[in-house]
Write a protein that holds these residues in place. Structure first.
Motif, short mmCIF file in Angstrom:
data_model
loop_
_atom_site.label_atom_id
_atom_site.label_comp_id
_atom_site.label_asym_id
_atom_site.label_seq_id
_atom_site.Cartn_x
_atom_site.Cartn_y
_atom_site.Cartn_z
N THR A 136 55.53 41.05 22.00
CA THR A 136 56.22 40.45 20.87
C THR A 136 57.72 40.54 21.13
N LEU A 137 58.49 39.75 20.38
CA LEU A 137 59.95 39.85 20.50
C LEU A 137 60.43 41.24 20.11
N GLY A 138 59.83 41.79 19.05
CA GLY A 138 60.20 43.14 18.63
C GLY A 138 59.88 44.17 19.68
N GLY A 139 58.70 44.05 20.30
CA GLY A 139 58.33 44.96 21.37
C GLY A 139 59.26 44.85 22.56
N SER A 140 59.66 43.62 22.86
CA SER A 140 60.62 43.41 23.96
C SER A 140 61.93 44.11 23.66
N GLN A 141 62.37 44.03 22.42
CA GLN A 141 63.62 44.65 22.01
C GLN A 141 63.53 46.17 22.07
N ILE A 142 62.38 46.71 21.67
CA ILE A 142 62.18 48.16 21.73
C ILE A 142 62.29 48.66 23.17
N ALA A 143 61.67 47.94 24.12
CA ALA A 143 61.73 48.34 25.52
C ALA A 143 63.17 48.42 26.01
N LEU A 144 63.97 47.43 25.60
CA LEU A 144 65.36 47.41 26.04
C LEU A 144 66.19 48.47 25.35
N LYS A 145 66.07 48.58 24.01
CA LYS A 145 66.90 49.53 23.27
C LYS A 145 66.50 50.98 23.53
N ASN A 146 65.20 51.21 23.55
CA ASN A 146 64.73 52.59 23.58
C ASN A 146 64.71 53.18 24.99
N GLN A 147 64.38 52.33 25.99
CA GLN A 147 64.22 52.86 27.34
C GLN A 147 65.07 52.13 28.38
N ALA A 148 65.88 51.17 27.95
CA ALA A 148 66.71 50.39 28.88
C ALA A 148 65.86 49.71 29.94
N CYS A 149 64.69 49.22 29.52
CA CYS A 149 63.77 48.55 30.44
C CYS A 149 63.59 47.09 30.06
N SER A 150 63.41 46.24 31.07
CA SER A 150 63.02 44.85 30.84
C SER A 150 61.50 44.77 30.86
N ILE A 151 60.94 43.83 30.13
CA ILE A 151 59.48 43.68 30.11
C ILE A 151 58.98 43.00 31.38
N GLY A 152 59.88 42.45 32.20
CA GLY A 152 59.46 41.82 33.45
C GLY A 152 60.66 41.51 34.33
N ARG A 153 60.35 40.99 35.53
CA ARG A 153 61.41 40.62 36.46
C ARG A 153 61.90 39.19 36.23
N ALA A 154 61.04 38.37 35.61
CA ALA A 154 61.41 36.99 35.28
C ALA A 154 60.81 36.71 33.91
N VAL A 155 61.65 36.70 32.87
CA VAL A 155 61.17 36.73 31.49
C VAL A 155 61.44 35.41 30.78
N VAL A 156 60.44 34.93 30.04
CA VAL A 156 60.59 33.79 29.13
C VAL A 156 60.46 34.30 27.71
N PHE A 157 61.37 33.91 26.84
CA PHE A 157 61.26 34.21 25.41
C PHE A 157 60.88 32.92 24.69
N ALA A 158 59.84 33.00 23.84
CA ALA A 158 59.29 31.80 23.23
C ALA A 158 58.92 32.06 21.78
N GLY A 159 59.00 31.01 20.96
CA GLY A 159 58.68 31.10 19.54
C GLY A 159 59.76 30.43 18.74
N THR A 160 60.22 31.10 17.69
CA THR A 160 61.36 30.58 16.93
C THR A 160 61.95 31.68 16.06
N GLY A 161 63.15 31.42 15.53
CA GLY A 161 63.82 32.36 14.65
C GLY A 161 65.05 32.96 15.31
N PRO A 162 65.93 33.53 14.51
CA PRO A 162 67.16 34.13 15.06
C PRO A 162 66.88 35.24 16.08
N LEU A 163 65.78 36.00 15.87
CA LEU A 163 65.47 37.08 16.80
C LEU A 163 65.21 36.57 18.20
#
Length: 477
Positions: A136-163
């Motif tokens: 999820t977008l929220g899960g992706s954000q947690i990985a970055l904020k909490n552990q300074a990790c990316s969810i992948g080496r080549a990432v696509v973000f999809a859906g809609t909304g300001p987040l």
């Protein structure tokens, strides 16, 4: 004395933190704050683990000052109240919240209860959404904020909304390889919402700055997108979409997916609060009196009652606390209440612009292929649910849950419940508010058998006995 009322606040995000601070400053000392998180701040101002030394600007961007102000205020308060982090409130029963933590279960009685339970990602299942590498977008954000990790080496973000744009910007700013941002909302949608958002130009310009940064990084930005499928076997290999009448495929190894947020209002329902249907957002929210009063001694604030964002949550938390104080004979300053209402009114107008700019693409749900998984907990497909609707002709979503089993798994319908209602509405032709929503019930999240029934816990035994009196065909633990 009124100030000795036993007050419990659930949640330590912007709403809960501000409510607790307001109550304590007014003299409330019999105050307990319970939070599932290990530290205060909520998702938006999530703190990094001990030992991490990233500067606030890298974690919170333009909101760093707000985050630090909220953190500092809470840290000054935490040692003065009964603060219980890492603690799940799994039920509300007989004038008490029932909790679970590493040591077992507990029962905390209250006279007044403030629920600031936050929100979760809103998902539309598409083929391949359960593959490893889809977050999820929220899960992706947690990985970055909490552990300074990316969810992948080549990432696509999809859906809609300001987040969608915020998380993509945060990843790109941190140096991650963001391949594409695929937005289901069209350019025309954004034009329609721009006038209302322009009432708060600073916030609007911030969102435009995120998009401009992504463009300068030569990241693919597509609007008016229809997501078709996420491809892969043991992991994500790419995402199919269509836009402008053309089909396209973007190779990637991870996808962040989300279509806005849904209130976490199960505890409010269990506590006896009424809900109402928000037709503009096609979702249910907690009904209250405009000040946060949602029941006898129950108050709600923040995204757990209706989605508004961090600034709204902070103001609503203070407003709910002031309503509580007035109810126990400790009224706050009227000038401050008037200012809160003015600020919330301005933010509400901005929020309407956001909702217009990023509409929820509900039509996708009725068109989902039969083989697509609807409920990942129980592995129930759209086809299986459609077959149950055709055979049994249910008219209400809780009956459909009992017939086809979606919503009976670990997430208790948080992800699939709204999707199930949309599908029932689309299939039967009934209005979405008429098919209802899955009922909130305890335990709202899974709890250890060893910490409860396995230990012959009397509070759980009492709750179970009470549950035998309820209609059991939709309990579905």
């Amino acid at each position: 004395m009124a100030g000795n009322d036993r007050i419990v606040v659930v949640g330590s995000g912007p709403a809960g933190s501000r409510a607790a601070e307001t109550l304590y400053r007014a003299g409330c000392r019999n105050l307990t704050l319970i939070s599932e998180a290990p530290a205060s701040g909520g998702q938006i101002y999530r703190r990094q683990p001990a030992g991490f030394k990233r500067p606030p600007a890298s974690l919170y961007g333009d909101d760093a000052a707000k985050a630090l102000r909220l953190h500092d205020a809470f840290d000054a308060l935490a040692g003065e109240i009964d603060y219980r982090p890492n603690t799940l409130v799994w039920n509300i029963f007989e004038g008490a919240v029932h909790t679970s933590d590493a040591s077992g279960t507990d029962r905390v009685e209250f006279d007044r209860l403030v629920l600031s339970t936050g929100a979760m990602d809103r998902i539309i299942p598409i083929p391949g959404w359960t593959l490893p590498g889809v977050f999820t977008l929220g899960g992706s954000q947690i990985a970055l904020k909490n552990q300074a990790c990316s969810i992948g080496r080549a990432v696509v973000f999809a859906g809609t909304g300001p987040l969608l744009y915020l998380v993509a910007y945060q990843y790109a700013k941190a140096g991650a390889n963001v391949v594409a941002v695929l937005d289901s909302a069209s350019y025309a949608d954004k034009v329609r919402g721009a006038a209302r958002m322009a009432r708060m130009p600073r916030m609007l310009l911030r969102g435009l700055a995120y998009r401009r940064y992504l463009s300068r990084k030569r990241i693919m930005l597509r609007e008016g997108v229809r997501l078709r499928s996420i491809e892969g076997g043991d992991s994500v290999q790419g995402i199919h979409f269509s836009a402008g009448g053309r089909d396209a495929f973007v190779p990637c190894d991870a996808v962040g997916l989300g279509f806005g947020l849904s209130p976490e209002m199960q505890l409010a329902e269990i506590a006896g609060c009424r809900t109402r249907f928000d037709a503009d957002n096609r979702q249910w929210v907690v009904a209250h009196d405009g000040q946060g009063r949602a029941g006898d001694g129950i108050y709600v604030a923040g995204d757990g009652s209706a989605i508004g964002g961090a600034d709204v949550a902070e103001l609503a938390g203070e407003r709910a606390a002031l309503a509580l104080l007035a109810d126990i004979g400790l009224p706050g300053p009227k000038a401050r209440l008037r200012q809160i209402e003015r600020d919330l009114g301005q933010l509400a107008a901005f929020r309407k612009g956001v909702e217009t700019s990023f509409p929820f693409p509900a039509g996708w749900i009725g068109e989902a292929p039969d083989e697509t998984i609807l409920c990942r907990c129980e592995n129930v497909t759209f086809g299986e649910v459609r077959a149950a609707i055709d055979r049994f002709e249910p008219q209400e979503v809780n009956r459909l849950k009992a017939l086809a089993r979606p919503g009976m798994g670990r997430c208790q319908g948080r992800v699939c419940g709204p999707v199930l209602a949309e599908l029932l509405s689309a299939t039967t032709g009934k209005a979405l508010d008429q098919v209802g929503k899955l009922r909130g019930q305890g335990p709202v999240k899974p709890i250890s058998y060893g910490r409860t029934c396995g230990q012959a816990d009397p509070q759980v035994d009492a709750w179970m006995r009470a549950g035998e009196k309820r209609d059991g065909d939709d309990q579905g633990f």
